[in-house]
Design a protein around this motif. Structure first.
Motif, PDB file in Angstrom:
ATOM      1  N   ILE A 197       0.808  -1.132   0.053  1.00  0.00           N
ATOM      2  CA  ILE A 197       0.192   0.097  -0.057  1.00  0.00           C
ATOM      3  C   ILE A 197       0.916   1.277   0.052  1.00  0.00           C
ATOM      4  O   ILE A 197       1.870   1.146   0.952  1.00  0.00           O
ATOM      5  CB  ILE A 197      -0.872   0.070   1.234  1.00  0.00           C
ATOM      6  N   ARG A 198       0.699   2.069  -0.838  1.00  0.00           N
ATOM      7  CA  ARG A 198       1.291   3.359  -1.058  1.00  0.00           C
ATOM      8  C   ARG A 198       0.462   4.538  -0.319  1.00  0.00           C
ATOM      9  O   ARG A 198      -0.460   4.617  -0.751  1.00  0.00           O
ATOM     10  CB  ARG A 198       1.506   3.819  -2.411  1.00  0.00           C
ATOM     11  N   VAL A 199       1.432   5.422   0.431  1.00  0.00           N
ATOM     12  CA  VAL A 199       0.676   6.491   1.123  1.00  0.00           C
ATOM     13  C   VAL A 199       1.065   7.977   0.700  1.00  0.00           C
ATOM     14  O   VAL A 199       2.343   7.738   0.983  1.00  0.00           O
ATOM     15  CB  VAL A 199       0.647   6.176   2.848  1.00  0.00           C
ATOM     16  N   ARG A 200       0.261   8.376   0.319  1.00  0.00           N
ATOM     17  CA  ARG A 200       0.912   9.877  -0.226  1.00  0.00           C
ATOM     18  C   ARG A 200       1.096  10.920   0.986  1.00  0.00           C
ATOM     19  O   ARG A 200      -0.036  10.803   1.776  1.00  0.00           O
ATOM     20  CB  ARG A 200       0.037  10.405  -1.238  1.00  0.00           C
ATOM     21  N   ARG A 201       1.974  11.708   1.198  1.00  0.00           N
ATOM     22  CA  ARG A 201       2.175  12.397   2.293  1.00  0.00           C
ATOM     23  C   ARG A 201       2.252  13.794   1.790  1.00  0.00           C
ATOM     24  O   ARG A 201       3.364  14.075   1.073  1.00  0.00           O
ATOM     25  CB  ARG A 201       3.247  12.186   2.985  1.00  0.00           C
TER      26      ARG A 201
END
Length: 110
Positions: free
Chosen positions: A14-18
């Protein structure tokens, strides 16, 4: 025909954008958290991750643009024969009420 179940190991990570807040968002949050301008500068700089010297002009510009809070007194319109009355509005906080739920004691074994 049954579908095969996928395990979490089969799925991609899972990729999380910050995204850090914009300067305007950080300044608005700082104004809501503190009244002192220097504290607002430190809070906004911490939220964005920029040096304090780069954030200070934005906070000072926003302070000029933000209107002061309205006073707590409200004047009512009265008839010309009477002078206007002043109504004072006070805000009070009430203590929180904690309710404990107690059950009946269990009956002793016979």
């Amino acid at each position: 025909m049954k579908k095969t179940q996928k395990s979490f190991a089969d799925l991609p990570p899972i990729r999380v954008r910050r995204e850090p807040p914009t300067v305007n968002e950080a300044v608005a949050a700082a104004q809501d958290l503190a009244d002192d301008v220097e504290q607002q500068v430190e809070i906004a700089a911490g939220l964005i991750g920029l040096p304090v010297d780069e954030v200070r002009p934005h906070v000072l510009a926003a302070k000029k643009a933000k209107p002061e809070r309205a006073p707590e007194r409200i004047l009512t319109h009265a008839s010309p024969s009477r002078a206007p009355r002043t109504v004072v509005v006070e805000r009070r906080t009430r203590p929180t009420v904690v309710i404990e739920r107690r059950s009946r004691p269990l009956a002793p074994p016979r």
